[in-house]
Every structure is written in C-alpha cells, then in structure tokens.
Design an enzyme around this catalytic site. Sequence first.
Site, mmCIF file in Angstrom:
data_model
loop_
_atom_site.group_PDB
_atom_site.id
_atom_site.type_symbol
_atom_site.label_atom_id
_atom_site.label_comp_id
_atom_site.label_asym_id
_atom_site.label_seq_id
_atom_site.Cartn_x
_atom_site.Cartn_y
_atom_site.Cartn_z
ATOM 1 N NE ARG A 1 -4.206 -0.760 2.471
ATOM 2 C CZ ARG A 1 -5.017 -1.619 3.093
ATOM 3 N NH1 ARG A 1 -4.548 -2.721 3.620
ATOM 4 N NH2 ARG A 1 -6.285 -1.372 3.202
ATOM 5 N NE ARG B 1 -17.282 -3.564 5.973
ATOM 6 C CZ ARG B 1 -16.028 -3.525 5.538
ATOM 7 N NH1 ARG B 1 -15.642 -4.336 4.577
ATOM 8 N NH2 ARG B 1 -15.166 -2.678 6.039
ATOM 9 N NE ARG C 1 -13.438 -3.574 9.415
ATOM 10 C CZ ARG C 1 -12.695 -3.690 8.316
ATOM 11 N NH1 ARG C 1 -12.825 -4.745 7.525
ATOM 12 N NH2 ARG C 1 -11.828 -2.762 8.014
HETATM 13 P P1 AMP Z 1 -8.028 -3.897 5.231
HETATM 14 O O1 AMP Z 1 -8.842 -4.979 5.832
HETATM 15 O O2 AMP Z 1 -7.127 -4.374 4.118
HETATM 16 O O3 AMP Z 1 -8.850 -2.698 4.819
HETATM 17 O O4 AMP Z 1 -7.044 -3.383 6.369
HETATM 18 C C1 AMP Z 1 -7.551 -2.871 7.593
HETATM 19 C C2 AMP Z 1 -6.488 -2.012 8.268
HETATM 20 O O5 AMP Z 1 -5.299 -2.804 8.509
HETATM 21 C C3 AMP Z 1 -6.000 -0.838 7.440
HETATM 22 O O6 AMP Z 1 -6.844 0.287 7.561
HETATM 23 C C4 AMP Z 1 -4.623 -0.600 8.067
HETATM 24 O O7 AMP Z 1 -4.729 0.029 9.330
HETATM 25 C C5 AMP Z 1 -4.129 -2.020 8.321
HETATM 26 N N1 AMP Z 1 -3.388 -2.531 7.142
HETATM 27 C C6 AMP Z 1 -3.743 -3.577 6.326
HETATM 28 N N2 AMP Z 1 -2.842 -3.754 5.349
HETATM 29 C C7 AMP Z 1 -1.863 -2.824 5.546
HETATM 30 C C8 AMP Z 1 -0.673 -2.476 4.856
HETATM 31 N N3 AMP Z 1 -0.289 -3.122 3.747
HETATM 32 N N4 AMP Z 1 0.075 -1.478 5.369
HETATM 33 C C9 AMP Z 1 -0.291 -0.816 6.466
HETATM 34 N N5 AMP Z 1 -1.428 -1.049 7.146
HETATM 35 C C10 AMP Z 1 -2.213 -2.046 6.697
#
Ligand code: AMP
Length: 189
Positions: free
Chosen positions: A89, A128, A134
């Site tokens: 990301r 959602r 969440r």
């Molecule tokens: P997601 O379920 O992919 O939307 O991830 C939920 C949260 O996890 C994000 O808002 C970040 O806080 C953290 N997160 C997930 N993937 C990453 C990543 N590649 N780099 C940094 N934080 C991450």
Amino acid sequence: MTRLLFMGPPGAGKGTQATLLAEKLGIPHISTGDIFRANVSQGTELGVLAKSYMDKGEYVPDEVTNAMVRDRLGEEDARTGFLLDGYPRTVDQVHTLDGILDDLGEKLDAVVELVVEREELIARLLKRAETSGRTDDTEEVIRHRQEVYEQTASLLSVYADRGLLVQVDGVGGIDEVQSRILAALPQAG
Ligand code: AMP
C-alpha cells in the site's frame, strides 16, 4: 503457479473476491488486514500496536507490516503461489516486496485492481457498518480510508508500467465480478 496482488479500495468487495479467487486457484489468500485483525482479537503485542492505527484508519507502520509479510511469504504453503490482498500500500512496501520476491527467486504474475467509484463505495461501507461490529467502520473513518487508498494510485502505475496491472470493473453480483476477474487473468482466463 500463480502469484497475484489484489488491490482495490475499501468496500469494493476485495475480501470476498480475493477469497473466492484464491480458492479457485488453490493458493493461500494472504490478507494483511485479516492478519492484523486476528492479532487484535488474540491480544498479541502486534495486535495491540496495529489496533492503535487501524482504529483511526491509518496505516500500520511499514517496518511492522513488511516484517509480517516477509515471514508469511516465506512459509511453505506460499512457495508455490499466493494471493496477496491489501499489500503493498506504500512505495516503501512495493520496494520491500520486490526484495522479498527476489530473495525467494519469485516473480509476480499479475496485479488485479477492482475498480468501483467512490460514492458507491461509501454507501456500501455505511451499510456494512450497521452489522460488522468493526471499530473502524464509522463514517469519518470510512471517508478517511478512501482518501488514504486514493494515495495508492502511484503504486498502481508502477505495476502498470511493468505490464502487470489488470483492472476489473467491481460493480455487479459476486459471481459476475469473479467471472470478469478470471477472464481477465492471463493464466486462468
Ligand atoms: P483492510 O482490511 O485491508 O482494509 O485493512 C484494515 C487495516 O489494517 C487498514 O486500515 C490498516 O490500518 C491495516 N493494514 C492492512 N494492510 C496494511 C498495509 N499493507 N500497510 C499498512 N497497514 C495495513
């Protein structure tokens, strides 16, 4: 052997589509968000740290996330293929992933991006939020997460320049979108 990155804004159905695709291709679905959430619910040290960022819709620091992904991709089940969801990301994560794959002697096959327009996404996420439980599903955090995601456009152009980017329209039923993804993938279509 399939090595994929799966990208898309929050609310695009990324988790659902990534899970189905990984099952179909017989490769592990590695979601950094899911790994963080599992650590949060188990109350690990990593989970406590990650939660303080996740609750604000901010990224967990690169050094923490990168180390976690390096460990996971080194595991046996990921050696023959993987679908990485929610990573990279940041530009730093792109470079780290290049290094991890070089060290493992592996190469990506494709980067799939699910494309859905912003207001449609916010509407889906608010719906959602009513049932998810969440703690990062408030409207303010949802909007912030969209803005944060929009900064990843430059990462997509890195993969587009490498000829790896596959963009798929994410609006439609689950099966319909899954079929589009399969048809768009070079090796599975
Ligand atoms: P997601 O379920 O992919 O939307 O991830 C939920 C949260 O996890 C994000 O808002 C970040 O806080 C953290 N997160 C997930 N993937 C990453 C990543 N590649 N780099 C940094 N934080 C991450």
